[in-house]
Design a protein around this motif. Structure first.
Motif, PDB file in Angstrom:
ATOM      1  N   HIS A 114      -9.736  -6.525  13.506  1.00  0.00           N
ATOM      2  CA  HIS A 114      -9.349  -6.424  14.922  1.00  0.00           C
ATOM      3  C   HIS A 114      -8.604  -7.643  15.438  1.00  0.00           C
ATOM      4  O   HIS A 114      -8.160  -7.644  16.593  1.00  0.00           O
ATOM      5  CB  HIS A 114     -10.610  -6.259  15.773  1.00  0.00           C
ATOM      6  N   SER A 160     -14.479  -3.717  15.208  1.00  0.00           N
ATOM      7  CA  SER A 160     -14.233  -5.123  14.902  1.00  0.00           C
ATOM      8  C   SER A 160     -14.259  -5.394  13.401  1.00  0.00           C
ATOM      9  O   SER A 160     -13.267  -5.824  12.821  1.00  0.00           O
ATOM     10  CB  SER A 160     -15.264  -6.011  15.602  1.00  0.00           C
ATOM     11  N   ASN A 174     -13.688  -9.417  20.524  1.00  0.00           N
ATOM     12  CA  ASN A 174     -12.632  -8.403  20.506  1.00  0.00           C
ATOM     13  C   ASN A 174     -11.950  -8.232  21.857  1.00  0.00           C
ATOM     14  O   ASN A 174     -10.831  -7.716  21.938  1.00  0.00           O
ATOM     15  CB  ASN A 174     -13.230  -7.066  20.051  1.00  0.00           C
TER      16      ASN A 174
END
Length: 400
Positions: A114, A160, A174
């Motif tokens: 991510h 993630s 994130n």
């Protein structure tokens, strides 16, 4: 060895807690921080200029530790260079900014994690902001498409990690990758990017926060129901503790989303997180937090300068977005953090610290990784905070 580290950081803790110099003009502090950043960063750029694909991360065993473009930290050093190019208008720094940014070109196709937002928006994003380079824009747009592949419409969030026993882990970090998506939504006119960003922010807001507005590090979701199935603090002292950098990511992330969307719920969330960190009884006098607000060893445990830098940058922006009476206190708090980080306790002397700018950050204490060392993202957010103050106060490098 851990005992020695603890005693060293304890001594540093006491020393830095006693440091206050509120009589020095904040303009002087800002210029000192930026000028030291320039000298350190140029030396770092020169050192790695001919080391193909290498970028600085930290110090390990007394030596500079480098990374390649696929590390989540890869975008910070190019981003520093772009900010310092903006400050100095120095052609040498601009040359280095282009050189080190180009080392991340392959990241636009990364779909395996991510952090594409961290990697590309700090580097190519700042580069595009300052140069309007069309190639940079295309790379950012492709990066946003790559990041979007990790979105799950059932959970309404971006995955993630692809490791561990979690079903669908989402970490508070994130939130920092969403700015790439909001930017892409505006630049391309494709609302999908914007909708993914707001979905993720809403899901995180609904599930990551405790009653006191501290944040868990990791929330795992059931992939069938979309409901949260496990809440943990992987890098913190304990699952129910407030890991300092996690709180900083939350503060910054919701402040950024308030700016990007104008949504008052994000502004209120940012303000509540700000109150949590600013009013926490375990925040040291110099406002550079311990690595975890609930670490049982406090005060004999390391600080995290990176968290202070992220918080300061976020609070400066929050002070401008929030129109309530709280605005002044956010800015005042950020200035105090900047004063501390620009003191000898945290700001490295020129030519030392393997040419990193700040000392005393903590990466992953529980993993015995990057404890009481400089880290590239601390330097990035420190420079960003300085530049935000610099612009806010209408300073001019040529007039100092």
């Amino acid at each position: 060895m851990n005992f020695i580290i603890t005693m060293i950081t304890w001594g540093m803790s006491l020393m830095s807690s006693s440091y206050t110099n509120n009589t020095e003009p904040i303009e002087t502090v800002i210029y000192r921080g930026l000028d030291r950043s320039v000298s350190q960063t140029i030396q770092m750029a020169k050192k790695l200029e001919n080391e193909v694909d290498k970028l600085p991360r930290t110090i390990e065993n007394g030596k500079l530790k480098t990374i390649n473009c696929f590390c989540w930290c890869s975008g910070f050093f190019p981003g520093e260079l772009w900010y310092l190019c903006e400050y100095t208008r120095n052609p040498q720094i601009k040359k280095y900014a282009k050189l080190y940014t180009a080392r991340l070109e392959k990241v636009q196709y990364v779909t395996g994690h991510h952090d594409v937002g961290f990697m590309l928006y700090c580097s190519y994003g700042n580069g595009f902001r300052l140069t309007a380079n069309k190639k940079y824009k295309k790379i950012l747009e492709q990066g946003a498409r790559s990041l979007s592949t990790r979105y799950n419409p059932t959970i309404k969030a971006i995955r993630s990690w692809d490791f561990g026993s979690w079903q669908f882990p989402v970490i508070i970090d994130n939130m920092m990758n969403l700015e790439l998506l909001t930017w892409a939504g505006k630049e391309t006119g494709d609302k999908t990017f914007y909708n993914i960003a707001t979905d993720h922010a809403n899901t995180t807001m609904n599930n990551h926060f405790r009653e006191d507005y501290s944040s868990y590090h990791v929330v795992s979701y059931d992939t069938i129901t979309g409901l949260a199935e496990r809440k943990q603090t992987f890098q913190g002292s304990a699952d129910e503790s407030a890991w300092a950098r996690g709180q900083a990511w939350a503060l910054y992330g919701y402040t950024m989303m308030a700016r990007e969307t104008g949504d008052k719920s994000y502004l209120e969330q940012a303000k509540k997180v700000a109150s949590f960190v600013m009013d926490h009884p375990n925040m040291p006098v110099d406002k550079v937090p311990y690595w975890d607000f609930d670490a049982p060893e406090i005060p004999n445990t390391p600080r995290d300068a990176s968290s202070a830098a992220i918080m300061a940058s976020a609070l400066i922006e929050l002070s401008q977005i929030d129109k309530s009476a709280d605005s002044d206190k956010y800015l005042s708090y950020a200035k105090e953090q900047i004063r501390s980080l620009t003191s000898p306790n945290y700001l490295a002397e020129e030519g030392t610290n393997c040419n990193f700018i700040l000392k005393h950050s903590t990466g992953h204490f529980r993993g015995n990784s990057e404890i009481d060392v400089p880290i590239c993202y601390a330097d990035y957010y420190y420079i960003e905070a300085l530049m935000r103050l610099y612009k806010l106060l209408g300073l001019n490098n040529e007039d100092k």
